[in-house]
Write an enzyme that holds these catalytic residues in place. Structure first.
Site: not given
Length: 335
Positions: A24, A125
């Protein structure tokens, strides 16, 4: 003005909000409008999206999870056309898809129908082939390390074997790095075949010596040999860690060893993101906006050390990346 749609696909991970914030802020700097899409592609299909301004992201850097919500839904077959129609309806130049393997799969599916996108890797992960690190991994490892620090004192006080189960199958990153950082006495992951005799010998030596306790880190869902499954009453509902606990108890019954089991579960995924997760998230998201500004899409953004990388889409971005062999070997120095 270009318009970018930002959404999350797959599981949440700490640091995603930092990426949304950077997209943004960088978008405002480059005159690129950023639309936040709620709850992944499911939210997109129900028109749940809005323009994000600086005020919307002014207090999210330290927050875990994702302010946009997420979904495991991956558009395939007929649904891909519906997503393409939504992209055209809202005048979106490109999508920024934040997530792990499901995000990469979504991006490839959309590429096949001409929907431009950039993938930002976010998975605790850390198993994506195109990047050294993904958003959320550093926080997850810190959470594992903290848990092992806490369990260490009670394991030592009661002379117990503490079995700690982590996420991360089948890459092994969380178990190996978290276990190494937290001083685990043995680590079992899917990244290599487990030597159960070695594990028993290590625990036995510790009990014969001055350290009559052990911390065993086990990656959820590791493969157990059939003979051990049979001997220790394996049940899929209980999982591999419980069976390994029973195996340790049987093999070392002469020592009268007690064992306890802790599944860290979603505790690994939550909480305020670490400094590193905030930094790499900010780097990658800002770079993604720069790429879209110049029309460079159909790429996954990654990091190599502190340097940003750009990897063109192909089926290989979905590949698993197991934990480095050197790191697996390093843990054995401390057994």
């Amino acid at each position: 003005m270009k318009r970018v749609g930002v959404l999350c696909v797959g599981n949440d991970s700490p640091g995603i909000n930092a990426a949304i914030r950077a997209a943004v802020v960088k978008g405002l700097d480059l005159n690129v409008e950023v639309m936040g899409i709620k709850d992944g592609f499911e939210g997109f299909l129900r028109d749940d999206l809005d323009v994000l301004l600086r005020g919307n992201v002014s207090n999210v850097l330290h927050q875990g999870g994702t302010m946009l919500g997420t979904s495991l839904y991956v558009p395939e077959n007929n649904e891909i056309g519906k997503i393409k129609s939504k992209v055209e309806q809202y005048g979106i130049s490109a999508l920024i898809i934040i997530g792990g393997r499901l995000a990469a799969k979504s991006a490839i599916n959309l590429m096949n129908v001409g929907v431009p996108s950039i993938v930002i890797p976010a998975t605790i992960d850390n198993d994506l082939s195109f990047t050294d690190f993904s958003i959320g991994f550093f926080t997850a490892v810190e959470n594992v390390k903290n848990a092992l620090d806490v369990l260490h004192s009670t394991a030592e006080s009661h002379h117990r074997v503490m079995i700690v189960e982590t996420m991360g199958k089948p890459s092994g990153w969380i178990a190996v790095i978290g276990g190494l950082a937290g001083g685990a006495d043995y680590i079992i992951s899917s990244a290599e075949k487990t030597n159960f005799n070695e594990m028993i010998d290590i625990i036995k030596r510790r009990y014969e010596g001055r350290k009559r306790f052990s911390l065993i880190v086990i990656e959820s869902g590791v493969e157990i040999p059939e003979d051990i499954k049979k001997e220790c009453r394996f049940s899929p509902e209980e999982g591999s860690s419980i069976v390994i606990g029973r195996y340790i108890e049987k093999q070392l019954k002469d020592f009268g060893i007690e064992w306890r089991y802790t599944n860290l579960g979603y505790l690994q995924r939550g909480g305020s993101p670490s400094a590193m997760d905030r930094i790499i998230a900010t780097q990658m998201a800002a770079h993604a906006i720069e790429m879209i500004k110049i029309g460079k899409v159909y790429h996954a953004v990654g990091v190599k050390g502190f340097s940003i990388t750009e990897i063109p889409y192909s089926e290989t971005i979905i590949n698993y990346r197991p934990v480095d062999f050197y790191l697996r070997e390093l843990t054995k120095l401390f057994y």
